[in-house]
Design a protein around this motif. Sequence first.
Motif, PDB file in Angstrom:
ATOM      1  N   ILE A 177      -0.943   9.050   9.009  1.00  0.00           N
ATOM      2  CA  ILE A 177      -0.574   8.068   7.987  1.00  0.00           C
ATOM      3  C   ILE A 177      -0.695   6.680   8.579  1.00  0.00           C
ATOM      4  N   TRP A 178      -1.065   5.712   7.736  1.00  0.00           N
ATOM      5  CA  TRP A 178      -1.015   4.290   8.104  1.00  0.00           C
ATOM      6  C   TRP A 178      -0.529   3.551   6.875  1.00  0.00           C
ATOM      7  N   ASP A 179       0.659   3.000   6.973  1.00  0.00           N
ATOM      8  CA  ASP A 179       1.281   2.301   5.844  1.00  0.00           C
ATOM      9  C   ASP A 179       0.787   0.854   5.817  1.00  0.00           C
ATOM     10  N   SER A 180      -0.513   0.669   5.678  1.00  0.00           N
ATOM     11  CA  SER A 180      -1.096  -0.670   5.787  1.00  0.00           C
ATOM     12  C   SER A 180      -0.903  -1.514   4.531  1.00  0.00           C
ATOM     13  N   THR A 181      -0.557  -0.885   3.404  1.00  0.00           N
ATOM     14  CA  THR A 181      -0.376  -1.655   2.167  1.00  0.00           C
ATOM     15  C   THR A 181       1.093  -1.750   1.778  1.00  0.00           C
ATOM     16  N   GLY A 182       1.981  -1.388   2.708  1.00  0.00           N
ATOM     17  CA  GLY A 182       3.411  -1.465   2.441  1.00  0.00           C
ATOM     18  C   GLY A 182       3.976  -2.828   2.787  1.00  0.00           C
ATOM     19  N   PRO A 183       5.285  -2.942   2.864  1.00  0.00           N
ATOM     20  CA  PRO A 183       5.929  -4.240   3.118  1.00  0.00           C
ATOM     21  C   PRO A 183       5.523  -4.880   4.438  1.00  0.00           C
ATOM     22  N   LYS A 184       5.159  -4.092   5.455  1.00  0.00           N
ATOM     23  CA  LYS A 184       4.804  -4.648   6.767  1.00  0.00           C
ATOM     24  C   LYS A 184       3.308  -4.884   6.936  1.00  0.00           C
ATOM     25  N   GLY A 185       2.518  -4.590   5.911  1.00  0.00           N
ATOM     26  CA  GLY A 185       1.079  -4.801   6.011  1.00  0.00           C
ATOM     27  C   GLY A 185       0.482  -4.036   7.184  1.00  0.00           C
ATOM     28  N   GLY A 186      -0.318  -4.737   7.999  1.00  0.00           N
ATOM     29  CA  GLY A 186      -0.969  -4.097   9.136  1.00  0.00           C
ATOM     30  C   GLY A 186      -0.018  -3.596  10.199  1.00  0.00           C
TER      31      GLY A 186
END
Length: 435
Positions: A177-186
């Motif tokens: 998983i990579w939460d790149s579009t969440g609150p923390k961005g990259g």
Amino acid sequence: MSLKLKDLQEAVQSAAAFRCRARLQPAGGPGDKVFPPTYAGSVYAMEWRRIPGQDEPVRCVMLDSVQSQANRCEEALQEDAVDEGRLNLPVVEVDFSGIPIVDPADTDKLSEGLYEPIGRVTSLEAPHRVADAILRDSELNGVAFRVSEEGRKLSLATLRNATPLFELCPTALVYGIWDSTGPKGGLGVKFQRAIVSEIIGVNASLGVKTSSRMDPLAIQLKAGPIYQGKDGDWTTDDQQAVMDKKKPRLVGKDGKPSEVNHGNITPSISSLGKDLLDEDGDRVYQAGGVTIDYAEQSTVLSLPALRRLRFPLDGGFKSDMKINLAAQTVLAALGLCGAALAAERGLDLRSRCLLWPEETLQWEMLGKAGEKIEQFDLSADEAISLLDAAVKEATKLSLPWRTEPLVLQPAKKLVELVRKSQDLAVKSGAEEGGE
């Protein structure tokens, strides 16, 4: 040999990996054509690979990518295990069932609902798992998911504290998983894949695709032209046509019957690619399928990747080795379970790409360097039992394990975006998807 929980626990502590390599053939038999997935420009993913027993690199084609294999495992977990009541697994679910379904012809109600039902989308079905935009743009009890108490847990996960993801979406720790579009961005949470699987075709020769349509009504080109009717349909009567600069408006460029899907289509073969070259330097036909010597599926579950994860219970960074092992064992069992369920489904990858294993699937456990490789069988039922046993041990140690989905509702803006997309599809007749 069968794999028991004790064997799995010992492997998780010190072994290198579990792997399964299977030699496959097209269901039509050796030499039958299969169709790989196409990428932008209608090209196949071709590359040269070193193959055991071959002196020179061999041209291979990707028949099913790592990403696609992961999605197939997750789909099998959802539909064949969770939905069938064979397994309880933590999932986050967006429920669209409350959105009314309306008839596109009922123009008074077009803004009230969707044309096609969606039902639900879970973290096992969303492309980016629990970090997917579908879940991000949904709400929990009227609060945006990612700012809700449950959603904020996702942003807290790290290698040293993987417990929040274990609780919300443990499959994300297995398939990555990579939460790149969440609150923390990259800077969002990022975990590598622990399990990698792919299917390739070995010694691939490119083919040609033909197309044609013989109209049983024998509608001729000269039967046109076809006009855009005043009632929104097509017509051959120029008196009933929409007028455009004092002339009846043609359907399409020149009003051929084929513009409204009637008439013959001249038999043809697929186009030549601009940049694709075969071994003789000639251009090749696009998307014409391939013939191969054989296909091979390789699946590898990395145990060091799981051993990096820690599972503190207090939200801090101090963890207990016994609890870490219990959680890592659950994740190893989950990876094996997804692969076993996907194998049970069969390998009908897409239209004209049904593959068949030449022999019974055998798993191997790669221990420490120099140790004998252990082999074992693993059916889907055995894998589910193994996962159940691992989860039971983990919950005894107070590790969280949801047995019911966390249900979200789609945000109004997301529903509106889906509605507009469906409206465009209805008007254009466009179809999304493909191989």
